[in-house]
Design a protein around this motif. Structure first.
Motif, PDB file in Angstrom:
ATOM      1  N   ASP A  90      -8.742   0.925  -1.549  1.00  0.00           N
ATOM      2  CA  ASP A  90      -8.194  -0.286  -2.165  1.00  0.00           C
ATOM      3  C   ASP A  90      -9.260  -1.383  -2.215  1.00  0.00           C
ATOM      4  OD1 ASP A  90      -5.754   1.078  -2.205  1.00  0.00           O
ATOM      5  OD2 ASP A  90      -5.244   0.356  -0.197  1.00  0.00           O
ATOM      6  N   GLN A 100      -5.784  -6.207  -7.142  1.00  0.00           N
ATOM      7  CA  GLN A 100      -6.179  -5.037  -6.362  1.00  0.00           C
ATOM      8  C   GLN A 100      -6.391  -3.849  -7.294  1.00  0.00           C
ATOM      9  OE1 GLN A 100      -4.807  -3.451  -2.227  1.00  0.00           O
ATOM     10  NE2 GLN A 100      -3.330  -2.648  -3.682  1.00  0.00           N
ATOM     11  N   SER A 109      -4.833  -0.205 -11.743  1.00  0.00           N
ATOM     12  CA  SER A 109      -4.966  -1.657 -11.668  1.00  0.00           C
ATOM     13  C   SER A 109      -4.130  -2.255 -12.792  1.00  0.00           C
ATOM     14  CB  SER A 109      -6.434  -2.074 -11.806  1.00  0.00           C
ATOM     15  OG  SER A 109      -6.887  -1.845 -13.134  1.00  0.00           O
ATOM     16  N   MET A 129      -6.742   0.217  -7.053  1.00  0.00           N
ATOM     17  CA  MET A 129      -6.514   1.357  -6.165  1.00  0.00           C
ATOM     18  C   MET A 129      -7.237   2.575  -6.731  1.00  0.00           C
ATOM     19  SD  MET A 129      -2.436   0.836  -5.404  1.00  0.00           S
ATOM     20  CE  MET A 129      -2.385   2.221  -4.276  1.00  0.00           C
ATOM     21  N   HIS A 133       0.835  -1.197   0.000  1.00  0.00           N
ATOM     22  CA  HIS A 133       0.000   0.000   0.000  1.00  0.00           C
ATOM     23  C   HIS A 133       0.871   1.248   0.000  1.00  0.00           C
ATOM     24  CE1 HIS A 133      -3.717  -2.242   0.625  1.00  0.00           C
ATOM     25  NE2 HIS A 133      -3.088  -2.953   1.548  1.00  0.00           N
ATOM     26  N   SER A 171      -5.680   6.252  -0.928  1.00  0.00           N
ATOM     27  CA  SER A 171      -6.479   5.466  -1.869  1.00  0.00           C
ATOM     28  C   SER A 171      -7.503   4.597  -1.156  1.00  0.00           C
ATOM     29  CB  SER A 171      -5.564   4.573  -2.718  1.00  0.00           C
ATOM     30  OG  SER A 171      -4.888   3.632  -1.903  1.00  0.00           O
ATOM     31  N   ARG A 214       1.164  -4.076  -5.680  1.00  0.00           N
ATOM     32  CA  ARG A 214       0.053  -3.135  -5.574  1.00  0.00           C
ATOM     33  C   ARG A 214      -1.081  -3.520  -6.514  1.00  0.00           C
ATOM     34  NH1 ARG A 214       2.668   2.824  -4.429  1.00  0.00           N
ATOM     35  NH2 ARG A 214       4.115   2.075  -2.845  1.00  0.00           N
ATOM     36  N   GLY A 247      -8.021  -0.530   2.965  1.00  0.00           N
ATOM     37  CA  GLY A 247      -6.920   0.429   2.933  1.00  0.00           C
ATOM     38  C   GLY A 247      -6.955   1.288   4.185  1.00  0.00           C
TER      39      GLY A 247
END
Length: 761
Positions: free
Chosen positions: A459, A541, A497, A543, A66, A457, A531, A580
């Protein structure tokens, strides 16, 4: 209580030098314990709990990297980046990546593209930085080719950002200070040798700044609080030696408490930062009550020994009760799910209890030893009246009692209106409320977000079905659909992403999107790769880069995100609940602030009950409720009406201030009881008036000392500490007004019928 008073008299009055022989080595031991106090920001652990929201955050943090583990370095030049400044930047990046704790570095030198000749992914910037034409062409493509989707350079090419992703150990602040100091030194050296401005920011930098602020605050706030308390006491007592003796005990209480904290391994954090000065001013308040009583007894002809003995017997009880109500206010914080809030409950309750013991034993000792010196003993006799002695006469309080029904009903109505505005609680939380907007780390963060976009962000972890790969075409196709839907949400500045990479790459002939995407991911540092793809390789994930506009705005945005996900009609992907640090803190802050509000309600219920039990008078307990709830309700209503809402700071301040504000009411009840014993009539108008005339100057003195001591919090570099001080001072001043104006009519209202028969009509 009689056993405690007996112990105080046996040691402090009858054997003062024996007690002094015990206190001195203990004070030395306490002084040695002070340097052992630890400091931590506590801003992540404050949300730690067994709640589903926090556990989702922990699970996501273990699988994905993160942005909260990032340090952002902003390079600013007067002109566009050129070969000379790029060479300086390159040297900085090379040296920074070898600092302890740095796992990966992202900069414009990390950006890659496919070479048209070899077909391989190569750095976008040429190896020969003196090739100006190639450099200019590459800089034009930097933001479009960034593998992580983050903008690394401003449109005018005068600002560029380097992202340092830190290891998990550094993320937990273990050894982070040393790494950040080395980075600061590198930045200062690079900036001094070249015409480049370098700023450092990020969540880790903010947390480190808070820790340094906590350390400096303890020295400055406690010193200023002690000096302010001394000056105010001198003005009020109008005697240098009495002021000196009165301040010795609070300073001793602070020393003993801090020393004990150090030896017990307790830490000062963002929540407990104001606790030491709070202990200082509370000890000052109790000391003032005892000092007033000693001088009053000596003015009536008592010797020092007799005056101190009477003072202990008359004041030790209410001083103990005031400490107990404050301890109870702290202990109600145990209702919170947060370990760090519960730690504050223990630390605060323990500190107040220990300070109470110091005041009860040391303050009589100070007067016994000081009284053995002739010129100091002469200063005990009040030659001039206190500054507040002439403010209130008997006519003022006689008027209040004669109109007790009107004042009582008016106080009930005002309290009901204030509570109506106070409830339901409107909570508010922003991480950056913990640091001053003018500090460099906050200023640089604002500049970085202008270039790169938000560093915070929402997440969204996404589970890939068993047997499927995160890079399967069907998975990527559905990810692209969800990515597109999320981009359309108002308030989301950017979406990052795997689809971000897919849109950037150019697939060579004979190569699939999956193959090329895999080659790009293989060249990314692990923490940047994680990430977008989890360490388990079975989860993705997304973001959503958003600005932290406050907890309510974030929660509303998360609701929008959930609705969009539900409407996306996904067949393969299984998105989990958005998480997040931003989502977790915004969601749990509301819950925890409400828990702190419940703590206040518990204190508001039990503290008056404790007062009634202590004095064995139910009417005293009932009369104590409104004058002490009303100040809290008024402050809370003002916060709600102003749109500020109830924050962590205000919820803690109002709960603790309630316990402290009760002190004045307790001393009023004690004085009424003492006057009633003298007159033989427990509660008649004359008794109440005489008690209020005597106690009013003392209440004003202690309130001024309490408020002045907490005004010292205004020099703190942390907004929440300054806000805590403002709220406490406002509550204390309102509580003083309520105790002087509302409490006498309420005592009269709740008196028994036989006692009311003796009141004036």
């Amino acid at each position: 209580m009689k056993y405690l008073i007996g112990a105080i008299l046996a040691l402090s009055v009858r054997r003062p030098f024996l007690l002094l022989a015990l206190v001195v080595p203990l004070a030395i031991a306490a002084a040695l314990g002070v340097p052992r106090i630890g400091f931590e920001d506590g801003l992540r652990s404050v949300f730690a709990s067994d709640s589903e929201v926090f556990q989702d955050y922990v699970e996501s943090s273990q699988n994905f990297a993160h942005s909260e583990s990032d340090i952002a370095v902003l390079f600013s030049t007067k002109e566009e980046l050129n070969p000379a400044t790029l060479s300086v930047l390159q040297d900085f990046v090379l040296e920074a990546q070898f600092l302890d704790g740095v796992d990966a570095v992202l900069s414009i030198f990390s950006v890659r593209h496919r070479d048209q000749v070899s077909g391989k992914m190569v750095p976008l910037l040429p190896s020969d930085l003196n090739n100006n034409a190639e450099v200019v062409r590459a800089l034009d493509l930097v933001n479009a080719q960034s593998a992580t989707g983050a903008r690394l350079m401003s449109p005018d090419k005068r600002n560029t950002i380097v992202i340092l992703s830190m290891s998990q150990a550094i993320t937990d602040m273990a050894g982070s200070s040393e790494t950040l100091r080395l980075l600061d030194d590198l930045a200062a050296r690079t900036s001094a040798e070249n015409d480049i401005k370098i700023g450092i920011t990020g969540l880790l930098s903010v947390r480190d700044q808070i820790i340094w602020g906590l350390k400096s605050d303890q020295i400055r706030i406690n010193f200023l609080g002690a000096v302010a308390g001394f000056l105010i006491s001198f003005v009020l007592f109008r005697s240098f030696w009495v002021t000196v003796l009165n301040m010795l005990t609070p300073i001793a209480a602070l020393l003993f408490c801090l020393g004990l904290f150090g030896w017990l391994g307790l830490s000062i954090n963002a929540l407990t930062n104001a606790l030491p000065v709070l202990i200082l001013v509370l000890a000052s308040s109790d000391s003032i009550h005892m000092t007033y009583e000693v001088r009053k007894q000596m003015a009536d002809g008592a010797t020092v020994r007799e005056a101190v003995t009477t003072s202990v017997r008359d004041i030790a009880g209410p001083c103990s009760l005031t400490s107990l109500t404050t301890i109870l206010a702290f202990m109600t914080l145990y209702y919170s799910d947060s370990p760090i809030v519960r730690d504050m409950a223990f630390t605060g309750a323990f500190g107040v209890f220990f300070a109470m013991l110091v005041v009860l034993f040391v303050h009589p000792l100070v007067f016994m030893i000081g009284g053995s010196i002739p010129f100091i003993r002469a200063a005990f006799l009040p030659k001039r009246k206190n500054a507040f002695d002439n403010l209130f006469g008997t006519s003022f309080f006689q008027h209040l009692i004669s109109k007790y029904r009107q004042y009582t009903i008016g106080s009930f109505v005002l309290c009901a209106l204030a509570l109506a505005y106070f409830f339901p609680i409107q909570t508010s939380y922003r991480f950056m409320e913990n640091i001053d907007a003018s500090q460099s780390v906050a200023v640089v963060l604002a500049q970085v977000e202008k270039v790169a976009g938000p560093m915070t962000s929402i997440d969204i972890p996404i589970k890939v079905p068993d047997g499927a790969s995160a890079l399967d075409p069907d998975v990527l196709q559905e990810l692209a659909i969800l990515h597109q839907h999320l981009q359309a949400i108002d308030g989301i500045r950017a979406v990052i992403s795997l689809d971000t990479l897919v849109k950037q790459i150019t697939v060579a002939s004979g190569e699939t999107v999956t193959q090329h995407l895999q080659s790009v991911l293989d060249q990314l540092p692990g923490r940047f790769r994680n990430r977008m793809i989890g360490q388990d390789n079975q989860s993705l994930q997304i973001m959503l880069l958003v600005r932290d506009e406050g907890s309510r705005a974030v929660v509303e945005l998360v609701d929008k995100v959930n609705r969009v996900i539900d409407d996306a009609d996904l067949k393969i992907l299984r998105p989990k609940q958005p998480t997040g640090f931003l989502v977790m803190s915004s969601t749990l802050s509301s819950t925890m602030i409400r828990q702190l509000t419940v703590s206040f309600l518990i204190a508001a219920l039990f503290c008056p009950f404790l007062i009634g039990m202590w004095f064995r008078r139910l009417d005293f307990g009932l009369a104590a409720a409104v004058p002490n709830i009303l100040p809290i309700a008024l402050v809370g209503a003002a916060l709600t009406i102003s749109g500020t809402g109830i924050q962590f700071t205000s919820a803690l301040a109002l709960t603790i201030a309630f316990g402290i504000a009760l002190d004045d009411s307790i001393h009023v009840f004690n004085r009424i009881s003492l006057e009633g014993k003298k007159s033989g009539q427990p509660l008649v108008a004359r008794t109440i008036v005489d008690a209020m005339v005597q106690i009013a100057p003392v209440l004003m003195t202690t309130t001024v000392v309490l408020s002045t001591g907490l005004i010292a919090t205004q020099i703190s570099g942390m907004p929440m500490v300054r806000f805590f001080g403002v709220l406490c001072v406002a509550t204390f001043l309102l509580a003083l007004v309520c105790d002087l104006v509302i409490l006498p009519p309420l005592v009269t209202w709740f008196a028994s019928n036989s006692e009311k028969d003796k009141l004036p009509r």
